[in-house]
Scaffold this motif. Structure first.
Motif, short mmCIF file in Angstrom:
data_model
loop_
_atom_site.label_atom_id
_atom_site.label_comp_id
_atom_site.label_asym_id
_atom_site.label_seq_id
_atom_site.Cartn_x
_atom_site.Cartn_y
_atom_site.Cartn_z
N THR B 22 22.15 40.92 38.26
CA THR B 22 23.04 42.06 38.25
C THR B 22 23.37 42.32 36.79
N HIS B 79 23.95 37.89 47.07
CA HIS B 79 24.52 39.22 46.99
C HIS B 79 23.43 40.21 46.66
N GLU B 80 23.74 41.43 47.00
CA GLU B 80 22.79 42.51 46.78
C GLU B 80 23.54 43.62 46.07
N VAL B 81 22.97 44.10 44.98
CA VAL B 81 23.61 45.16 44.20
C VAL B 81 22.75 46.39 44.29
N GLN B 369 36.50 47.08 40.48
CA GLN B 369 35.78 46.75 41.70
C GLN B 369 36.77 46.71 42.86
N ARG B 396 31.73 49.03 42.66
CA ARG B 396 32.06 48.71 41.27
C ARG B 396 31.75 49.91 40.38
N GLU B 404 28.09 51.07 41.47
CA GLU B 404 27.22 50.16 42.23
C GLU B 404 27.91 49.80 43.54
N ILE B 406 28.07 46.64 46.11
CA ILE B 406 27.72 45.21 46.12
C ILE B 406 28.00 44.66 47.51
N ARG B 407 27.00 44.00 48.05
CA ARG B 407 27.14 43.34 49.35
C ARG B 407 26.93 41.85 49.11
N GLN B 408 27.88 41.10 49.60
CA GLN B 408 27.84 39.68 49.33
C GLN B 408 28.00 38.93 50.65
#
Lengths: 422, 426
Positions: B22, B79-81, B369, B396, B404, B406-408
């Motif tokens: 990221t 996580h995926e951004v 965020q 964010r 962005e 963000i999935r965590q």
């Protein structure tokens, strides 16, 4: 199903799924500043040098020369023939079963057409002058005096060109035949094969133009693979298994193992002394001195790009088919003044760092990327650069480059540096 | 049980093979993990508040003494951004935490663990530009790549300091290495500059848990944490001679075809630089936990973090660093019953929201965020083993245009065992 088993299977599936689902793409981002920057530099008045002159270096050229050009006078050409042809020596050809028919010495002309004024060529050899007449790389007009030898004339002839059988190109040749038995001026007869069969025979011929020549004549030298050669044609008698006498007509070709043109160069000129000169016939080479004090101010971890050049302007409208080699010097230069007629070239090169030379419209660009880089690393000492001509160059051509003489001049040599550094 | 433990260990090791990045990884020493365990992720907490069990947080040693069993916990997360402006998606998944918690006679506690501390994996590429140098027109492109990061081996203690107050102490021994590679591409030719960094330092965090506070007879557990560096992070940097990658391998090698320049054998040794005070964080966290209904807890937390280091050295990929980070989060947890009879009573249900603000030092930029999170935990087995899932989604703004998403996620497995039990004499 027990819960721990369920969980363990779940974990395996999860880890594989997540592992396969991972991704790493490069993110486009405005990176205007990274820890590596590109920069350029031009250094003027940092290049000096001098020419020096050794004796003419005519060995290992692809041509043998006779005549004169640009003030050079070719005295003669020397050729030494090999003692063997495949596994056959001259001594082998003296057997009773062998009868020599003819011995021919042949030179291939270097162009496809005959000379308009066909000069006369004279061939001589040295049956009484010991086992060695010349050295291909060391013999020159200064240390070779023909009066110290007693050459015997074998014959005179002209260039000839055979009729082509079809559309093929036929190269003119200079052929001396009937050489197997020679009658000398004193009335003696000499057998070439017998003379050359002696283990101490020099097997050397001298070729010259009768009465001189005002232009340049050239033949292919042994370096081309089509150089001078001696052919022996003979018949060999033998008896086969059925007691029948068989006569075979055979020949052997003995190639040249050394050949050299001995010439007298013209007098030294002002350009030879004041400029950076390169020319094999005159024995001219150049030494270049670089003031690299600026390197100490450049970043420690500098990396020079290939577009880092030493630029030298040449004094000619056009230069064609001329190659210059540049290498770092391996020895310290004692004097940066012009010196001439040095017996042996005192300046060795460091052959590990060949510096490519590019011809670029009025100047040469010597790529000194590796030179500067390894001087910066202290792997190489900045002793200077040596320039000399290729053996493929016309030896009678000299190219002059401008050197820095203390005055501001647009033709002065300069250094362009492109580098990256953290 | 043995098979389960083996599966856990192996699957977690496999998971560490995953890569990801990221943009925050390029600032300072990389992006620091805010939440280490799945339960805390479920309520958007930093780990201060008790979300694992009533009065227990896996990441707060002052809460461990109430545990009945020794727990071996492993947390796996990712996580995926998603970058909205160019729809790029980057993901990562790896081991978030591996910890052993040993409560001693329900009075003291000790734990050791290992977890990633900061992540410096990044891959950025700039746009191609044209530059005129003298008579040459050159096309130039910059690329930055980073690998590695800092890890933490931690040991923690929890012990009472009074009837109502518990103290916890965690020592984070920071270690690790990273590699940064800058590539300048000029007219399709790569010039590569590499640095390797070795890190070492010690952080100390003191936790205090107190049940002194009551509002209208409603007990409110208070949690306080103060963190600082016991030994500021030292960085040893090895800067290698840049080279021209003529064979396109990406490495400085001695291939006989299209040899890299300069010769590998002639390369000088790397320049070593040492920074002894490059990271000096201080943090303060304060949280409240109140049981507002049966097994339903309302939790809130505020956290402040600041880097006090005299960090004038430009060591990060993006020439900036995080100077401060503040967070406010609120969460709700419905814990399972102590002795559940129905399966739904075995679950813990968690949710939370948070606001986080990061300030960058050189650019003075603020990055905000906002997120919401969910999580569940499931108890099983005689030793109260537990598996937790946490999921968070946030937005964010401030790093890139259009922000962005963000999935965590985090999955935690805690296996309990009974230690330090006094055996009856036969």
């Amino acid at each position: 199903m027990k819960i721990p088993i369920v969980i363990s299977r779940f974990l395996w599936i999860l880890s594989i799924c997540v592992f396969l689902s991972c991704s790493e793409d490069t993110i486009p981002y405005p990176l205007d500043k990274i820890p590596l920057q590109l920069d350029t530099l031009i250094l003027y008045n940092k290049v000096t040098g001098t020419s020096y002159q050794t004796l003419p270096e005519m060995g290992s050229l692809e041509k043998l020369y006779l005549g004169s050009k640009n003030g050079f006078i070719n005295l003669f050409t020397l050729i030494q023939i090999s003692s063997q042809s495949s596994n056959t020596t001259f001594e082998d050809l003296l057997k009773d079963s062998i009868s020599i028919d003819n011995v021919i010495l042949k030179f291939s002309f270097s162009v496809d057409t005959l000379l308009a004024d066909n000069p006369v060529f004279r061939l001589s050899f040295f049956p009484d002058d010991g086992d060695s007449i010349f050295h291909e790389y060391n013999t020159n007009y200064k240390n070779f005096d023909i009066s110290n030898f007693t050459p015997i004339i074998l014959g005179e002839t002209y260039l000839a060109q055979a009729e082509p059988e079809s559309s093929e190109t036929v190269t003119p040749e200079l052929i001396f035949d009937s050489l197997n038995v020679v009658e000398t001026f004193s009335g003696d007869t000499l057998n070439i094969v017998e003379t050359f069969s002696d283990s101490v025979s020099n097997r050397t011929f001298l070729l010259e133009v009768v009465g001189g020549y005002d232009d340049l004549i050239s033949f292919k030298s042994r370096e081309t693979g089509d150089g001078p050669n001696l052919s022996v044609y003979y018949q060999e008698t033998s008896v086969n298994d059925s007691d029948v006498v068989v006569i075979d007509t055979l020949y052997r070709i003995f190639p040249a193992i050394k050949d050299l043109s001995v010439l007298t160069p013209p007098d030294t000129t002002t350009e030879d002394v004041t400029m950076l000169a390169v020319g094999r016939g005159k024995g001219l080479k150049s030494l270049i001195q670089l003031n690299l004090d600026t390197l100490s101010y450049l970043p420690e971890q500098i990396l020079f790009r290939s577009e880092t050049y030493l630029n030298l302007f040449y004094d000619a409208e056009e230069v064609e088919n001329f190659s210059v080699f540049a290498f770092p010097l391996a020895d310290t230069v004692n004097s940066w003044d012009f010196t001439s007629f040095i017996e042996k070239d005192p300046y060795d090169i460091n052959g590990n760092y060949a510096l490519p030379v590019i011809w670029d419209n009025g100047k040469i660009k010597i790529r000194i990327q590796s030179y500067l880089q390894y001087v910066k690393f202290n792997n190489l000492t900045n002793l200077g650069i040596k320039l000399y001509g290729s053996t493929n160059n016309d030896p009678f051509q000299t190219v002059y480059f401008y050197s820095y003489n203390g005055e501001v001049n647009s033709l002065n040599p300069y250094i362009t540096v492109q580098y990256v550094a953290p | 049980m043995l098979r389960l433990k083996i599966s856990l260990i192996l699957s977690l090791f496999l998971s560490t093979l995953g890569l990801g990045q990221t943009l925050l990884n390029g600032y300072g020493l990389g992006s620091v993990q805010y939440t280490r365990d799945a339960a805390s992720l479920g309520i958007s907490s930093t780990g201060l508040l008790p979300s694992f069990r009533p009065h227990v947080s896996v990441s707060n040693p002052s809460t461990w003494r109430v545990l009945q069993y020794t727990y071996l916990s492993g947390m796996y997360g990712g996580h995926e951004v998603e970058q909205k402006n160019n729809t790029l998606i980057h993901g990562r998944s790896d081991l978030d935490q591996f910890q052993l918690i040993i409560p001693i006679k329900q009075k003291y506690a000790w734990g050791i663990g290992i977890n990633p501390y900061s992540d410096q994996r990044i891959s950025l590429i700039g746009s191609e530009t044209t530059t005129v140098f003298g008579l040459d027109t050159l096309t130039v492109r910059n690329t930055i790549s980073g690998f590695g990061g800092i890890n933490s081996f931690n040991t923690s203690f929890g012990f009472p300091i009074s009837e109502k107050d518990i103290l916890g102490v965690t020592f984070d021994f920071l270690f690790g290495s990273s590699r940064q590679e800058a590539i300048l591409t000029v007219d399709q030719k790569d010039y590569i500059y590499e640095q390797r960094r070795l890190y070492s330092g010690v952080l100390l965090k003191i936790f205090i848990q107190s049940d002194r506070l009551k509002i209208k007879k409603i007990p409110i557990d208070t949690y306080l944490a103060l963190g600082f560096s016991a030994k500021p992070l030292a960085i040893k940097i090895y800067s290698y001679q840049p080279f021209e990658d003529n064979n396109g391998s990406g490495y400085h090698d001695a291939s006989s075809i299209n040899r890299d320049f300069p010769d590998l054998a002639s390369n000088p040794k790397p320049i070593k630089t040492y920074y002894s005070n490059s990271f000096h964080p201080i943090e303060l966290q304060f949280g409240l936990d109140s049981e507002i209904a049966t097994r339903l807890h309302f939790q809130t937390e505020v956290a402040f973090w600041k880097d006090l280091a005299s960090f004038k050295h430009n060591l990060s990929a993006l020439h900036d660093q995080i100077s401060s980070r503040n967070q406010l989060n609120v969460g709700l947890v419905k814990f399972s019953t102590k002795v559940p009879h129905e399966i739904w009573n075995r679950f813990h249900y968690r949710t939370g929201i948070y606001i986080r603000q990061i300030k960058l030092d050189y650019s003075q930029k603020y990055v905000n965020q906002y997120g919401v999170s969910f999580g569940i935990g499931y108890k099983f087995g005689l030793a109260n083993n537990q598996i937790d899932f946490g999921f968070s989604i946030s937005k964010r703004d401030g790093l890139i245009k259009d922000g962005e998403i963000i999935r965590q996620f985090s999955v935690g497995l805690s296996i309990g065992d009974l230690w330090f039990v006094k055996r009856r004499e036969r």
